[in-house]
Write a protein that holds these residues in place. Structure first.
Motif, PDB file in Angstrom:
ATOM      1  N   ILE A  71      41.197  83.022  71.405  1.00 38.40           N
ATOM      2  CA  ILE A  71      39.811  83.033  71.862  1.00 38.40           C
ATOM      3  C   ILE A  71      38.983  82.357  70.777  1.00 38.40           C
ATOM      4  CG2 ILE A  71      37.846  84.455  72.529  1.00 38.40           C
ATOM      5  CD1 ILE A  71      39.785  86.582  73.488  1.00 38.40           C
ATOM      6  N   VAL A  72      38.311  81.272  71.142  1.00 36.56           N
ATOM      7  CA  VAL A  72      37.669  80.417  70.144  1.00 36.56           C
ATOM      8  C   VAL A  72      36.187  80.213  70.464  1.00 36.56           C
ATOM      9  CG1 VAL A  72      37.698  78.113  69.111  1.00 36.56           C
ATOM     10  CG2 VAL A  72      39.852  79.220  69.733  1.00 36.56           C
ATOM     11  N   ASP A  73      35.357  80.352  69.443  1.00 35.99           N
ATOM     12  CA  ASP A  73      33.939  80.031  69.556  1.00 35.99           C
ATOM     13  C   ASP A  73      33.768  78.526  69.363  1.00 35.99           C
ATOM     14  OD1 ASP A  73      31.206  80.304  69.771  1.00 35.99           O
ATOM     15  OD2 ASP A  73      30.916  81.101  67.758  1.00 35.99           O
ATOM     16  N   ILE A  74      32.603  77.991  69.673  1.00 34.59           N
ATOM     17  CA  ILE A  74      32.369  76.556  69.472  1.00 34.59           C
ATOM     18  C   ILE A  74      31.717  76.288  68.122  1.00 34.59           C
ATOM     19  CG2 ILE A  74      31.007  74.570  70.229  1.00 34.59           C
ATOM     20  CD1 ILE A  74      31.557  75.309  73.076  1.00 34.59           C
ATOM     21  N   ARG A  75      30.620  76.967  67.857  1.00 34.92           N
ATOM     22  CA  ARG A  75      29.884  76.696  66.620  1.00 34.92           C
ATOM     23  C   ARG A  75      30.447  77.544  65.483  1.00 34.92           C
ATOM     24  NH1 ARG A  75      23.490  76.846  66.926  1.00 34.92           N
ATOM     25  NH2 ARG A  75      23.905  74.880  68.015  1.00 34.92           N
ATOM     26  N   LEU A 100      34.978  81.021  74.170  1.00 33.37           N
ATOM     27  CA  LEU A 100      33.965  82.050  74.409  1.00 33.37           C
ATOM     28  C   LEU A 100      32.750  81.667  73.579  1.00 33.37           C
ATOM     29  CD1 LEU A 100      33.572  84.764  75.912  1.00 33.37           C
ATOM     30  CD2 LEU A 100      34.319  85.915  73.827  1.00 33.37           C
ATOM     31  N   SER A 101      31.690  81.208  74.240  1.00 34.95           N
ATOM     32  CA  SER A 101      30.578  80.596  73.516  1.00 34.95           C
ATOM     33  C   SER A 101      29.235  80.973  74.126  1.00 34.95           C
ATOM     34  CB  SER A 101      30.745  79.069  73.543  1.00 34.95           C
ATOM     35  OG  SER A 101      29.615  78.419  73.012  1.00 34.95           O
ATOM     36  N   VAL A 102      28.180  80.793  73.342  1.00 39.32           N
ATOM     37  CA  VAL A 102      26.826  80.988  73.870  1.00 39.32           C
ATOM     38  C   VAL A 102      26.403  79.774  74.689  1.00 39.32           C
ATOM     39  CG1 VAL A 102      26.107  82.493  71.987  1.00 39.32           C
ATOM     40  CG2 VAL A 102      25.765  80.026  71.782  1.00 39.32           C
ATOM     41  N   PHE A 103      27.119  78.665  74.539  1.00 40.64           N
ATOM     42  CA  PHE A 103      26.750  77.427  75.217  1.00 40.64           C
ATOM     43  C   PHE A 103      27.348  77.360  76.619  1.00 40.64           C
ATOM     44  CE2 PHE A 103      26.972  76.323  70.642  1.00 40.64           C
ATOM     45  CZ  PHE A 103      25.629  76.046  70.443  1.00 40.64           C
ATOM     46  N   ALA A 104      26.484  77.109  77.612  1.00 38.98           N
ATOM     47  CA  ALA A 104      26.950  76.949  78.987  1.00 38.98           C
ATOM     48  C   ALA A 104      26.690  75.533  79.484  1.00 38.98           C
ATOM     49  CB  ALA A 104      26.247  77.953  79.899  1.00 38.98           C
ATOM     50  N   VAL A 109      31.379  72.153  78.437  1.00 35.31           N
ATOM     51  CA  VAL A 109      32.500  72.629  79.252  1.00 35.31           C
ATOM     52  C   VAL A 109      33.451  71.481  79.569  1.00 35.31           C
ATOM     53  CG1 VAL A 109      33.177  73.776  81.393  1.00 35.31           C
ATOM     54  CG2 VAL A 109      31.052  74.442  80.253  1.00 35.31           C
ATOM     55  N   ILE A 110      32.898  70.348  79.985  1.00 31.16           N
ATOM     56  CA  ILE A 110      33.729  69.190  80.323  1.00 31.16           C
ATOM     57  C   ILE A 110      34.521  68.718  79.112  1.00 31.16           C
ATOM     58  CG2 ILE A 110      33.664  66.745  80.966  1.00 31.16           C
ATOM     59  CD1 ILE A 110      31.284  67.456  82.789  1.00 31.16           C
ATOM     60  N   LYS A 111      33.857  68.632  77.972  1.00 26.09           N
ATOM     61  CA  LYS A 111      34.531  68.171  76.758  1.00 26.09           C
ATOM     62  C   LYS A 111      35.700  69.086  76.410  1.00 26.09           C
ATOM     63  CE  LYS A 111      33.473  66.504  72.092  1.00 26.09           C
ATOM     64  NZ  LYS A 111      32.390  66.246  71.108  1.00 26.09           N
ATOM     65  N   MET A 112      35.509  70.391  76.581  1.00 23.53           N
ATOM     66  CA  MET A 112      36.580  71.340  76.290  1.00 23.53           C
ATOM     67  C   MET A 112      37.710  71.251  77.322  1.00 23.53           C
ATOM     68  SD  MET A 112      36.494  73.000  73.532  1.00 23.53           S
ATOM     69  CE  MET A 112      35.549  73.796  72.245  1.00 23.53           C
ATOM     70  N   ILE A 113      37.360  71.062  78.586  1.00 17.40           N
ATOM     71  CA  ILE A 113      38.380  70.908  79.624  1.00 17.40           C
ATOM     72  C   ILE A 113      39.259  69.698  79.319  1.00 17.40           C
ATOM     73  CG2 ILE A 113      38.761  70.292  82.052  1.00 17.40           C
ATOM     74  CD1 ILE A 113      36.321  72.031  82.736  1.00 17.40           C
ATOM     75  N   LEU A 114      38.627  68.608  78.899  1.00 12.50           N
ATOM     76  CA  LEU A 114      39.372  67.393  78.585  1.00 12.50           C
ATOM     77  C   LEU A 114      40.265  67.567  77.359  1.00 12.50           C
ATOM     78  CD1 LEU A 114      36.623  64.688  79.246  1.00 12.50           C
ATOM     79  CD2 LEU A 114      38.491  65.393  80.746  1.00 12.50           C
TER      80      LEU A 114
END
Length: 230
Positions: A71-75, A100-104, A109-114
């Motif tokens: 489970i990884v945060d972004i910032r 799992l991030s505060v950013f929606a 999301v797309i960048k992470m999916i890729l």
């Protein structure tokens, strides 16, 4: 999160085994809260707590058995979520990752999916949703927040969407759409106007009965319309 919320949980994982979870988040209070909540669930086991991606990867390197899910945060400092996911997927391609991030934001999301994640949730999700996401990802499914409808997620996961015909320009747009590019950058790459790009997008939305770029990217990847080189 209330005391009552943390004990509302679905059935145990179908496999019957404990799900080994590693977490990376630089906010100590957030980390402590998630760990305490997850440790109370019978089939979850926390095997690593890291304050950034670099520390998480160092911890996993010395494990005899890698975690089932990270489970990884972004910032995060030193190594943010984007770098962390790229590194995790390169080192352990089969390792499942839940962001799992505060950013929606759609772009996040797309960048992470890729980059190959297995799920994306915002930190304000209810505990039962987090538990469901962990179990679904452990069973090799993909999980997103409710920005996408249940029916759409089912179609994307099982390939139930029909295969409408695309024009060459729509397919070209779809290829660019699955890259880390803004619509303005896509228009420049296609040698056309931003208005035309929006037209290609809206046409695909109608044909596929989708409503946002995240769903469009998911469709392209799941159906093989666009091959992603990670």
């Amino acid at each position: 999160m209330t005391e009552q919320q943390t004990i509302i949980t679905p059935e145990k994982s179908p496999s019957g085994n404990r799900i080994r979870i590693a977490i990376a988040d630089d906010q100590k209070l957030v980390m402590k809260g998630f760990v305490q909540m997850l440790e109370r669930i019978e089939d979850f086991e926390i095997v690593a707590e890291a304050k950034n991606g670099r520390e998480l990867i160092s911890m996993i390197r010395v494990m005899e058995q890698i975690p089932d899910i990270c489970i990884v945060d972004i910032r995060m400092p030193q190594m943010d979520g984007f770098e962390t996911v790229s590194e995790l997927k390169e080192l352990w391609p089969k390792l499942r990752v839940l962001v799992l991030s505060v950013f929606a934001d759609e772009d996040y999301v797309i960048k992470m999916i890729l980059k190959g994640i297995n799920g994306y949730l915002t930190k304000n999700c209810d505990p039962p949703i987090l538990f469901e996401a962990i179990r679904s990802i452990h069973e090799n499914e993909f999980f997103l927040s409710d920005e996408m409808s249940e029916n759409m997620m089912r179609a994307l996961k099982h390939g139930d969407l029909s295969e409408p015909k695309f024009t060459p320009k729509e397919q070209e747009f779809l290829n660019y759409c699955c890259q880390d590019m803004t619509y303005k950058e896509i228009a420049k790459a296609m040698g056309t106007t931003l208005k035309s790009v929006h037209g290609f997008r809206d046409s695909l939305f109608r044909k596929l009965e989708l409503h946002n770029r995240i769903a469009l990217v998911m469709y392209a990847i799941r159906t093989g319309r666009v091959l992603i080189d990670r």
